[in-house]
Scaffold this motif. Sequence first.
Motif, short mmCIF file in Angstrom:
data_model
loop_
_atom_site.label_atom_id
_atom_site.label_comp_id
_atom_site.label_asym_id
_atom_site.label_seq_id
_atom_site.Cartn_x
_atom_site.Cartn_y
_atom_site.Cartn_z
N LEU A 174 25.61 15.44 -1.88
CA LEU A 174 24.72 14.36 -2.34
C LEU A 174 23.97 14.84 -3.59
O LEU A 174 23.94 14.14 -4.79
N ASP A 175 23.37 16.09 -3.61
CA ASP A 175 22.82 16.45 -4.81
C ASP A 175 23.63 16.56 -5.83
O ASP A 175 23.32 16.29 -7.08
N GLN A 176 24.99 17.09 -5.82
CA GLN A 176 25.97 17.03 -6.98
C GLN A 176 26.20 15.46 -7.59
O GLN A 176 26.17 15.41 -8.93
N ILE A 177 26.31 14.73 -6.67
CA ILE A 177 26.48 13.27 -7.10
C ILE A 177 25.22 12.71 -7.87
O ILE A 177 25.42 12.16 -8.83
N VAL A 178 24.06 13.15 -7.36
CA VAL A 178 23.11 12.71 -7.95
C VAL A 178 22.59 13.31 -9.37
O VAL A 178 22.15 12.68 -10.38
N GLU A 179 22.96 14.44 -9.38
CA GLU A 179 22.71 15.44 -10.72
C GLU A 179 23.70 15.06 -11.72
O GLU A 179 23.49 14.87 -13.03
N ARG A 180 25.01 14.73 -11.19
CA ARG A 180 26.16 14.69 -12.34
C ARG A 180 26.54 13.16 -12.49
O ARG A 180 26.88 12.89 -13.74
N GLN A 181 26.77 12.68 -11.45
CA GLN A 181 27.35 11.14 -11.62
C GLN A 181 26.33 10.11 -11.87
O GLN A 181 26.58 9.13 -12.68
N VAL A 182 25.03 10.31 -11.22
CA VAL A 182 24.00 8.93 -11.64
C VAL A 182 23.71 9.05 -13.04
O VAL A 182 23.66 7.90 -13.50
N PRO A 183 23.38 10.04 -13.75
CA PRO A 183 22.98 9.92 -15.33
C PRO A 183 24.17 9.23 -16.06
O PRO A 183 23.99 8.57 -17.01
N LEU A 184 25.46 9.73 -15.68
CA LEU A 184 26.43 8.94 -16.51
C LEU A 184 26.61 7.65 -16.21
O LEU A 184 26.89 6.83 -16.99
N ALA A 185 26.42 7.19 -14.96
CA ALA A 185 26.51 5.85 -14.66
C ALA A 185 25.23 4.99 -15.33
O ALA A 185 25.39 3.98 -15.71
N ILE A 186 24.11 5.72 -15.54
CA ILE A 186 23.04 5.08 -16.25
C ILE A 186 23.38 4.79 -17.69
O ILE A 186 23.03 3.74 -18.13
N ASP A 187 23.88 6.00 -18.25
CA ASP A 187 24.26 5.73 -19.62
C ASP A 187 25.21 4.63 -19.94
O ASP A 187 25.60 3.98 -21.03
N LEU A 188 26.29 4.29 -18.77
CA LEU A 188 27.34 3.35 -19.00
C LEU A 188 26.67 1.84 -19.07
O LEU A 188 27.27 0.82 -19.36
N LYS A 189 25.54 1.64 -18.41
CA LYS A 189 24.80 0.34 -18.46
C LYS A 189 25.57 -0.71 -17.83
O LYS A 189 25.64 -1.86 -18.59
N PRO A 190 26.06 -0.32 -16.70
CA PRO A 190 26.88 -1.59 -15.90
C PRO A 190 26.11 -2.46 -15.23
O PRO A 190 24.61 -2.28 -15.03
N ASP A 191 26.62 -3.44 -14.98
CA ASP A 191 25.79 -4.80 -14.18
C ASP A 191 25.59 -4.13 -12.68
O ASP A 191 24.72 -4.46 -11.94
N LEU A 192 26.43 -3.32 -12.00
CA LEU A 192 26.78 -3.07 -10.78
C LEU A 192 27.12 -1.64 -10.60
O LEU A 192 28.21 -1.28 -11.16
N VAL A 193 26.42 -0.77 -9.69
CA VAL A 193 26.66 0.45 -9.44
C VAL A 193 26.63 0.41 -7.86
O VAL A 193 25.83 0.23 -7.18
N SER A 194 27.92 1.21 -7.39
CA SER A 194 28.05 1.48 -5.92
C SER A 194 27.80 3.16 -5.64
O SER A 194 28.05 3.78 -6.49
N LEU A 195 27.05 3.32 -4.78
CA LEU A 195 26.66 4.73 -4.62
C LEU A 195 26.51 4.92 -2.90
O LEU A 195 25.97 4.43 -2.09
N GLY A 214 26.03 -11.41 -9.48
CA GLY A 214 27.22 -11.80 -9.92
C GLY A 214 27.05 -12.94 -10.96
O GLY A 214 25.82 -13.56 -10.73
N PRO A 215 28.15 -13.43 -11.64
CA PRO A 215 29.35 -12.66 -11.73
C PRO A 215 29.20 -11.38 -12.50
O PRO A 215 28.32 -11.34 -13.49
N TYR A 216 29.83 -10.33 -11.89
CA TYR A 216 29.84 -9.11 -12.59
C TYR A 216 30.64 -8.91 -13.70
O TYR A 216 31.87 -9.10 -13.52
N THR A 217 30.11 -8.37 -14.76
CA THR A 217 31.11 -7.84 -15.90
C THR A 217 31.44 -6.66 -16.17
O THR A 217 32.49 -6.30 -16.84
N SER A 218 30.73 -5.87 -15.28
CA SER A 218 30.94 -4.21 -15.25
C SER A 218 30.58 -3.68 -13.83
O SER A 218 29.42 -4.10 -13.32
N PHE A 219 31.24 -2.63 -13.67
CA PHE A 219 30.99 -2.14 -12.26
C PHE A 219 31.40 -0.41 -12.43
O PHE A 219 32.44 -0.06 -12.97
N VAL A 220 30.58 0.44 -11.97
CA VAL A 220 30.67 1.82 -11.78
C VAL A 220 30.40 2.20 -10.32
O VAL A 220 29.60 1.98 -9.64
#
Length: 264
Positions: free
Chosen positions: A58-79, A3-9
């Motif tokens: 879990l597999d669906q989240i890892v396959e579909r959401q994790v790559p999207l989160a990486i592409d968004l380049k946030p400071d913070l990701v909650s999983l 922190g301070p965090y400017t972006s969060f996914v």
Amino acid sequence: MSGPYTSFVAIGDSFTEGLNDPGADGRFRGWADRVAERLAALTPGFRYANLAVRGRLLDQIVERQVPLAIDLKPDLVSLCAGGNDLLRPGADPDRMAKTLAGAVRELRAAGAEVLLFTGVDPRDTPLMRRARGRTAVFYLHIRSIADVYGCHLVDQWSMQSLRDWRAWSEDRLHMNAEGHRMVAAKVCEVLGVPTEDRWRYTWPPRAHVDRRVRLREDRLWVREHLLPWVGRRLRGTSSGDGVEPKRPGLTAFEAGPPADAPRP
């Protein structure tokens, strides 16, 4: 960074989507939105995305959401993922942990800080208490993953205030607004984000409920929540079928209404 965090996914399932914490706009609010509200109040230009969808494995989240989160380049990701898997017979917590660790490794390599969660002790939860052993193993793995990869960890297992049914909705699987408020307060504490809310408190004593009333409540729960859940499993469908993420893009997030009044 810490922190301070400017972006969060936020990525995950119904817990992160916010069921059953209704928001003013008709969508679910939830702990992640509540944390985003605090971050937005502290940081001008703060941006937020919530990719979570109810019912996801879990597999669906890892396959579909994790790559999207990486592409968004946030400071913070909650999983937070795996709860729906653990409800299913034959779930393998060791395999699940390996999958989760791979996702965390990718998120950390992309430069994001990662926020992980253990779940609440399921001994009081009708559907999950029989799976308490494998659930505990998976959550111990999560603690280890957090240590290995330098992640923030929200340990809900130790949050005794969440073991009271007044923090849960009628389906006994999803937190209500009060439960989400407590989780948001815990997340803020873990991240070092100032908040007036507290998660650690003792509930006032409950009025005695007659055993016959409890039995009626149990029968109602079976009819309205358990049987529909079993039916979806038998049909191979999910509560998340046709549901899209509520905040799919990393966009500016304005602080919402004042936080709920802190509990004593």
